[in-house]
Design an enzyme around this catalytic site. Structure first.
Site, mmCIF file in Angstrom:
data_model
loop_
_atom_site.group_PDB
_atom_site.id
_atom_site.type_symbol
_atom_site.label_atom_id
_atom_site.label_comp_id
_atom_site.label_asym_id
_atom_site.label_seq_id
_atom_site.Cartn_x
_atom_site.Cartn_y
_atom_site.Cartn_z
ATOM 1 N N TRP A 1 -51.462 -17.829 83.039
ATOM 2 C CA TRP A 1 -51.940 -18.052 81.665
ATOM 3 C C TRP A 1 -52.941 -16.961 81.284
ATOM 4 C CZ3 TRP A 1 -49.011 -21.081 79.036
ATOM 5 C CH2 TRP A 1 -49.380 -21.473 77.751
ATOM 6 N N ASP B 1 -58.541 -13.969 73.527
ATOM 7 C CA ASP B 1 -58.914 -14.477 72.197
ATOM 8 C C ASP B 1 -58.380 -15.896 72.009
ATOM 9 O OD1 ASP B 1 -56.184 -13.664 72.075
ATOM 10 O OD2 ASP B 1 -56.325 -13.543 69.902
ATOM 11 N N GLU C 1 -54.847 -16.558 72.665
ATOM 12 C CA GLU C 1 -54.451 -16.419 74.074
ATOM 13 C C GLU C 1 -53.591 -15.192 74.335
ATOM 14 O OE1 GLU C 1 -52.647 -20.608 74.430
ATOM 15 O OE2 GLU C 1 -54.463 -20.720 75.639
ATOM 16 N N GLU C 2 -53.782 -14.151 73.534
ATOM 17 C CA GLU C 2 -52.913 -12.979 73.672
ATOM 18 C C GLU C 2 -53.655 -11.699 74.041
ATOM 19 O OE1 GLU C 2 -51.122 -12.995 69.818
ATOM 20 O OE2 GLU C 2 -49.542 -14.399 70.409
ATOM 21 N N GLU D 1 -47.250 -26.958 63.761
ATOM 22 C CA GLU D 1 -48.114 -25.786 63.896
ATOM 23 C C GLU D 1 -47.840 -24.784 62.770
ATOM 24 O OE1 GLU D 1 -48.979 -23.412 67.789
ATOM 25 O OE2 GLU D 1 -47.175 -22.570 66.899
#
Ligand SMILES: *[C@@H]1O[C@H](CO)[C@@H](O)[C@H](O)[C@H]1NC(C)=O
Ligand SMILES: *[C@@H]1O[C@H](CO)[C@@H](O)[C@H](O)[C@H]1NC(C)=O
Ligand SMILES: *[C@@H]1O[C@H](CO)[C@@H](O)[C@H](O)[C@H]1NC(C)=O
Length: 560
Positions: free
Chosen positions: A121, A177, A180-181, A404
């Site tokens: 992750w 960030d 999550e990238e 989303e």
């Protein structure tokens, strides 16, 4: 209705589980969520969001706690208590980011049965501890007014202290960030960290936990200084220092609404929603989606459009998100709250292009609420803000369910169903529209000696008399010992060992800290090894550094 939806999503082992076939399916497929655990979305395939994220959970509970403490919905105390209890457990779960003492608080997500998620992750994500402490400090401040200091001190403070020691020691390390990238420094994370340390200092003073005050205050000042560096002269906030994108990103709009403090007015230093920097940024961010979504085609430049995370996004097709479109509305509603409260509105050269959306002939100046310009501009902003909510309303199905994303071509729902954060974002935008003012966190009256985007709507600072100096020292210690620094200038606590600055052990055996020091100055300093009341100074002579005239400096030392 929304708060019920939120609460029903908190834990699938609530009544919802018995009444919903989807939840029953989930329960049969996966471990049950423990009480107080926020599931990001019940979607467990493409995408699989059946986890609990520290960030999303804290954002949701900040909303629930704000609602409770402002008297808008007082049915949720049991859920808040459950959240607190769950975070006591989650904090202690050893995970791929580490244990509680070695960086584990930066772990982004956990399984919903409160066990570690051990797959690959984007980790660590350092906004989680800051957001959690913000929510819990809001709760603590309310309980202090209820004369419940015992619970604050015994139950909430230990969680908050863990999180803020983590923030204080690690804010200057890179982070993934909020999407999550990108692994770099992130405006959202930095802004939230700044708020958390300021609030933490105030709470620490209120309950007599003063030993943390000096180091948290110093780091808050350093973080505020660093925050200024995200502003770029093209008129917007660069969301991440890495990533290789334009940097136009909902990250920055979310940061503004999650650090809103009406008491700070339109302060540019803390990028308040109505500051000229935040409004210029909002305009740049919104306009970056006009040509990338066909849903937005043909819509006039002064009208609301669908917005997403960032224009280069391709995740799940790269579509608009409900929570980002709502964030734009919320920033504008927050601004209206402040302009109305202060009875005036300022247009600066920086915010002029934003205000020209609503009055093409407006010029820079301050407009009192008695002027027709104030009325024209605030009416225009209100309609523009409502337009973003209308975009969301138009693409919300009749059952009110919010996923989303919604399609960039036809507005239909996409990606994870029932995204908990989408509901929280709706609640906070509606509250802001109704004039609800969240509790202050101490943004008012702050100053910095760093380079700030000065000259705009308020904010202190200016000047370039300081440089960021990073001290690295190679020092082996035993458990319980920490390395500190103090020295011959204010920023190094004028040789006072009792208020010396704690270094981060994240790179052990190299300890590290970044401090803003006066430029072109000869400064003496020493490291200290402190364990409880035992203070060991480095041996003589003092270390010495002459700071550069500008830029940054990295000093590499070895304990002696
Ligand atoms: C303090 O708040 C906690 C958490 O909600 C609650 O369990 C406790 O009963 C409260 N104590 C008092 C004295 O009100
Ligand atoms: C650490 O702080 C310095 C000084 O503000 C800054 O230049 C640097 O980019 C920061 N690094 C990270 C990873 O936050
Ligand atoms: C300290 O080390 C860093 C990286 O290893 C280097 O960039 C920097 O120039 C060094 N500082 C000095 C003063 O030599």
């Amino acid at each position: 209705m929304l708060i019920q939806t939120l609460c029903s999503l908190l834990a699938v082992n609530s009544a919802w589980a018995q009444s919903s076939t989807l939840a029953a399916y989930i329960a049969s497929q996966s471990p049950l969520a423990k009480a107080g655990i926020v599931i990001a979305s019940p979607s467990n395939v493409n995408p699989d969001y059946l986890y609990t994220w520290t960030r999303d959970s804290a954002v949701v509970f900040q909303t629930i706690i704000d609602q409770y403490t402002l008297g808008l919905d007082t049915t949720t105390r049991g859920e808040i208590d459950n959240y607190v209890a769950s975070q006591v457990i989650i904090q202690q779960v050893s995970n791929p980011s580490g244990t509680i003492t070695t960086g584990g608080l930066g772990e982004p997500k956990f399984n919903i049965d409160e066990t570690a998620f051990t797959g690959a992750w984007g980790r660590p994500q350092r906004d989680g501890p800051a957001l959690r402490s913000n929510a819990l400090i809001t709760w603590a401040n309310y309980l202090l007014k209820e004369n419940n200091a015992t619970y604050v001190t015994n139950t909430l403070w230990p969680i908050i202290q863990n999180d803020l020691n983590y923030v204080s020691q690690n804010w200057n390390q890179s982070t993934f960030d909020l999407w999550e990238e990108v692994d770099s420094s992130s405006f959202f994370t930095t802004a939230i960290q700044h708020r958390s340390l300021r609030q933490g200092v105030t709470l620490a003073n209120a309950i007599g936990k003063t030993s943390v005050v000096s180091s948290w205050t110093t780091q808050a000042e350093n973080v505020l200084c660093f925050l200024q560096s995200f502003w770029n002269t093209a008129g917007y906030i660069t969301a991440n220092t890495g990533g290789g994108r334009s940097g136009k990103d909902a990250n920055t709009v979310l940061a503004s609404i999650h650090t809103f403090d009406a008491a700070a007015g339109c302060d540019a230093l803390t990028f308040q929603p109505c500051s000229d920097v935040a409004l210029s940024n909002l305009l740049t961010y919104v306009n970056s989606f006009r040509s990338v979504y066909s849903l937005n085609s043909g819509i006039a430049n002064n009208q609301a459009v669908a917005t997403g995370r960032y224009p280069e996004d391709s995740y799940q097709g790269g579509n608009p998100w409900y929570l980002t479109t709502l964030a734009v509305a919320e920033q504008l509603y927050d601004s209206l709250i402040v302009w109305k409260a202060q009875g005036s509105l300022q247009v600066t050269s920086r915010s002029l292009p934003f205000f020209q959306l609503f009055d093409s002939s407006v010029t820079a100046g301050t407009y009192a609420s008695t002027t027709s310009t104030f009325t024209t501009l605030t009416t225009g902003v209100q309609n523009y803000a409502d337009g973003f909510v209308e975009v969301v309303a138009k693409h919300t199905p009749s059952d009110g369910q919010l996923s989303e994303q919604y399609s960039k071509t036809d507005g239909s729902q996409l990606s994870a169903v029932d995204l908990t954060w989408s509901y929280a974002a709706t609640l906070t935008a509606f509250d802001a529209r109704a004039g609800v003012v969240p509790a202050s966190w101490g943004a008012a009256g702050l100053t910095t000696t760093c380079n700030a985007p000065s000259g705009g709507g308020g904010g202190g600072g200016g000047g370039s008399g300081t440089v960021a100096v990073t001290f690295n020292v190679f020092a082996t210690t035993v458990f319980g010992q920490n390395i500190y620094i103090c020295g011959s200038v204010d920023a190094l606590q004028n040789w006072d060992p009792n208020t010396a600055l704690l270094l981060s052990s994240a790179g052990y055996p190299t300890w590290s800290i970044t401090v803003n020091l006066p430029a072109s100055t000869s400064i003496q300093y020493k490291y200290l090894n402190i364990e409880g009341s035992t203070i060991i100074w480095e041996s003589d002579p003092n270390m010495e550094i002459t700071t550069p005239a500008s830029g940054t400096w990295i000093e590499n030392d070895t304990w002696r």
